[in-house]
Design an enzyme around this catalytic site. Structure first.
Site, PDB file in Angstrom:
ATOM      1  N   ASP A 353       0.855  -1.179   0.000  1.00  0.00           N
ATOM      2  CA  ASP A 353       0.000   0.000   0.000  1.00  0.00           C
ATOM      3  C   ASP A 353       0.903   1.244   0.000  1.00  0.00           C
ATOM      4  O   ASP A 353       2.127   1.153   0.069  1.00  0.00           O
ATOM      5  CB  ASP A 353      -0.923  -0.019   1.220  1.00  0.00           C
ATOM      6  N   GLU A 552      -9.924   6.539   4.829  1.00  0.00           N
ATOM      7  CA  GLU A 552      -8.799   6.055   5.617  1.00  0.00           C
ATOM      8  C   GLU A 552      -8.814   6.624   7.035  1.00  0.00           C
ATOM      9  O   GLU A 552      -9.863   6.769   7.651  1.00  0.00           O
ATOM     10  CB  GLU A 552      -7.480   6.329   4.885  1.00  0.00           C
TER      11      GLU A 552
END
Length: 860
Positions: A353, A552
């Site tokens: 990521d 997020e």
């Protein structure tokens, strides 16, 4: 640890590999369990005898032989293996390393890609072609061609491997203006419809192909266990069986059959299941945090969907930022190589990521050989790619990264490119569907999305007011009724998806407009007002409220409740109810939250989740015909439990699988407690709003050297020996700002806490220290900064201009700027410091962390 692909490379006798051993044969594949409609103990594939449920020998070290085994369905042909073998034999170390590095569009040009020959680019949530996040679709295809042509250029004698472009198409092709936006995964989990999931995947693949990309970072197969997590809406459900039942369907929609190949000759793209592993299992739901769970729970809960992913032939797997038992996933060889590649037989490639390698123990964003040695095949190094590339070349040449590990990674990347058809289908604009702009948001695609909206709605309460008669007088109220950006959520045209102007959603329908259109089309009347006011008393009122957009860690919560400023529609509901008007509450949300005041006030309560662009799907179900007969019934069921309090440990009000229909028997309503059980501290990223600092923070005024500081708890007040006057002023609400009038000298205005906060993970994103202010008289000079605690800490400042302004304006300074000034972001005790020199008059409305400020302050 030798992987299966390394063994394959041995078998074809690549000259540069030595010391390989063949891997063992496969065990029989276990059957995937079916989803159930109520909470149950999770069934898992049969385990080898002797599984030990105790803690592993070392924290964060898995036992691969105690995990289920599978067989990857796609096998390359002998011809394909020969082509890749021949290509690798020609590649230099630099070219091989380049295939394992991925840069963000923000931070690389076609000329740089031509020079460095990187294997991949991506577009992050706040990136776009030619530095335009809202670039029209043709610009995306133009950029795709430019990067492709740069990658295949052989003028310097290189091999010219085509670049592959990854994108976060997580609820439709959601970076592109005009694309179809589907409900986020939490809503799809409420549908219980794998067949529709497959159609959604196929529509998404087609729209991606229009603009020239080949790879989506989807589906998210996380199993959220704590909905305080800011990414919980990206998961289908807290039930691993339900999640697992969707994985194969979405992969078929995106990639085609499990053994499909030459996808670019078709209308498909490659997928990436994410985030491996247990990103949804972190303690307290902290994004990028630590999953303090047993290996059994890791395997049975969070690992279960990956079996379906392997069987579905997923081409790539993205590794999580998070940790398991204190060990970061991106550096965990026992899970990446031991479990995923060897035990589960994953034959695609593994990508990290966003800068996740920088969080691995002993690593930084600029260097992390440990990740490749653990089994990582591609570094997502958006803005750090040059340093990562240089370090990897150095490490390989020095022998600290074995050549066989690099070759394994490169082989996997090239073989996925071979499978997708990247070597044989030309530049993006020459491929199937490229440039067919009418496919973006096509009517048939919107029809699929509208069906998904209908099927995702969950009815929690109905005292008989629903369905509405189509020819009624309807009032649509609430602050979320007419906001397409808000109902679409994060990952929509920007990273956070917040406050995106309506003009960037052509063809989309807000929930409020869909309701009004449905009533007016049947001869009824409708009006819309946010505060619930009306010209003619309505037969019924629909109040649309809920969360604002986030993505997020910016969506992490300390408790399961709306921020205080988002609860104002509760009063609107109560006001309308007191006037004898039936009230329907419609909640826009990425997760279940404590909303008992709304449940009590409303006659009916509907959860829409984050429906996306087709808000008229809500009206399809809520508005019946002119006789009040339903056109569509409620079929959605909760994908997880609904809390009875804001504290997660206080249990459920409604269980997983709950959801009423129009046929459900009516029951008397028992008033719910409106005590959340925990203080509402609001948004942890907002440090000052509505005229007061956030909980645990204090507004301090003192000299510029921080001497003689006093805490400002009431206004009016004075400080700095009478040279500073502090009063209230209007910003959004009465007394919503604080006004600071300095007659002479200098002063420091700060927000301080005795409990320092760690915001270091915010360094992985383009976040800003943001404040909203109005300047009535400009200071001679001003400095903006932050401060931290500890002997090695220091405050960091940047000089800023504060010109006179008639209105409030929002400014932002990159957090990375202050980090580079020496501020330790792991222990921030002063989240905002503003020093003023000279007679001045400044009003302060808000201080917060955020993205996309209207006015970006330079890092001087």
């Amino acid at each position: 640890m030798i992987t299966k692909v390394q063994a394959s490379l041995c078998a074809i006798s690549l000259a540069y590999l030595a010391g390989c051993t063949a891997t063992a044969g496969k065990e029989m594949e276990a059957a995937m369990p079916a989803p159930r409609a109520a909470p149950v103990a999770t069934a898992v594939p049969a385990m080898p005898a002797g599984f030990d449920n105790a803690a592993p020998d070392k924290p964060g070290v898995a036992h691969p032989d105690q995990w289920p085994s599978y067989e990857y369905p796609w096998k390359p042909s002998a011809e394909a293996e020969a082509r890749i073998r021949a290509l690798m034999a020609k590649m230099t170390v630099e070219e091989k390393v380049a295939q394992t590095v991925q840069a963000d569009l923000c931070c690389i040009t076609p000329e740089e890609l031509k020079k460095y020959k990187l294997g991949s680019i991506l577009v992050g949530g706040n990136s776009g072609p030619y530095n335009d996040d809202f670039a029209p679709a043709p610009m995306w295809l133009k950029a795709a061609d430019e990067f492709y042509e740069a990658s295949v250029d052989k003028s310097d004698g290189g091999v010219g491997v085509p670049v592959i472009w990854g994108i976060d198409a997580v609820h439709g092709h959601s970076n592109i203006i005009g694309a179809t936006l589907f409900p986020h995964n939490v809503g799809l989990g409420a549908m219980r419809d794998p067949e529709l999931i497959e159609r959604i995947g196929h529509v998404t693949a087609k729209e991606i192909r229009v603009t020239g990309q080949e790879w989506t970072f989807a589906p998210t197969v996380t199993v959220p266990r704590d909905y305080r997590w800011g990414r919980s809406y990206e998961g289908y459900s807290s039930n691993p069986e339900l999640v697992t039942s969707y994985v194969g369907a979405m992969l078929r929609g995106l990639q085609g059959a499990p053994d499909n190949e030459n996808l670019l000759a078709q209308d498909r793209v490659i997928a990436s299941t994410k985030h491996f592993l247990a990103d949804g299992g972190t303690k307290d739901g902290v994004d990028q945090g630590n999953a303090e769970i047993s290996e059994k729970e890791l395997r049975d809960i969070h690992g279960l969907p990956y079996g379906a992913a392997i069987k579905g032939g997923v081409a790539t797997v993205m590794i999580s930022h998070s940790a398991w038992q204190g060990r970061k996933m991106t550096g965990n060889d026992s899970l990446i190589t031991g479990v995923l590649k060897n035990r589960m037989d994953f034959d695609g490639f593994v990508v990290s990521d966003w800068n996740a390698h920088g969080q691995v123990e002993g690593c930084t964003n600029d260097q992390c050989p440990k990740a490749m040695k653990a089994g990582l095949d591609m570094y997502m190094a958006p803005d750090s790619w040059k340093a990562v590339y240089d370090n990897l070349v150095t490490e390989v040449k020095a022998g600290s990264i074995p050549m066989e590990r690099l070759d394994d990674a490169v082989y996997r990347v090239l073989m996925v490119k071979e499978r997708v058809g990247l070597f044989s289908n030309g530049k993006p604009s020459s491929r199937k569907l490229a440039g067919q702009w009418d496919l973006l948001g096509a009517a048939e695609h919107r029809t699929v999305a509208r069906e998904a909206v209908r099927k995702s709605l969950v009815l929690l309460k109905n005292d008989g007011v629903l369905p509405l008669k189509a020819n009624a007088r309807l009032l649509v109220a609430g602050d979320a009724a007419n906001d397409i950006s808000r109902q679409s959520g994060g990952w929509t045209l920007s990273w956070q998806g917040k406050d995106v102007p309506e003009k960037y959603f052509p063809g989309a329908t807000t929930i409020g407009k869909g309701l009004m259109d449905a009533v007016k089309a049947a001869g009824g009347s409708a009006e819309m007002s946010e505060d619930g006011s009306y010209k003619q008393k309505p037969d019924a009122a629909i109040v649309v409220f809920g969360e604002e957009s986030y993505a997020e860690f910016q969506g992490d919560l300390s408790s399961l409740q709306l921020a205080p400023e988002l609860t104002k529609p509760y009063e609107t509901m109560k006001k309308l109810k007191a006037q004898g008007i039936p009230v329907i509450a419609v909640m826009v949300t990425g997760r279940p939250l404590f909303v008992n005041p709304a449940l009590n006030a409303a006659d009916a309560f509907v959860v829409t989740w984050l429906p996306g662009s087709e808000g008229d799907g809500v009206a399809d179900v809520l508005v019946g015909d002119t006789m009040g007969k339903a056109r569509y019934d409620f079929t959605g069921k909760l994908p997880t439990g609904w809390p009875q309090k804001a504290k997660i440990q206080d249990g459920e009000l409604y269980p997983f699988g709950y959801g009423l229909s129009y046929a459900s028997p009516k029951t008397a309503w028992t008033k719910l407690s409106e005590d959340p059980g925990v203080e509402n501290n609001g948004d942890s990223r907002v440090w000052f709003t509505n005229g007061v600092p956030a909980s645990s923070w204090s507004l301090m005024i003192g000299e510029a050297d921080f001497k003689n500081e006093i805490r400002i708890s009431t206004v009016p007040s004075e400080a700095a020996e009478g040279r500073m006057k502090i009063t209230s002023s209007f910003f959004k609400v009465q007394e919503g700002a604080r006004r600071f009038e300095l007659s002479s000298g200098s002063t420091a205005i700060s927000l301080r806490s005795f409990n320092p906060v760690n915001i270091s993970k915010e360094m992985n994103a383009e976040l800003y220290l943001m404040f909203t202010s109005k300047v009535n008289k400009a200071p001679q000079s001003a400095m903006l900064g932050m401060g931290c605690e500890g002997g090695d800490c220091k405050n960091g400042f940047v000089p800023i201009a504060m010109p006179v302004s008639k209105d409030f304006k929002t400014y932002g300074l990159p957090l990375k700027c202050l980090r580079d000034k020496g501020v330790d972001m792991t222990k921030i005790s002063a989240s905002f410091i503003l020093t003023l020199s000279g007679a001045s008059d400044v009003e302060l409305g808000e201080v917060f962390m955020g993205t996309d400020p209207a006015n970006i302050l330079p890092c001087k």
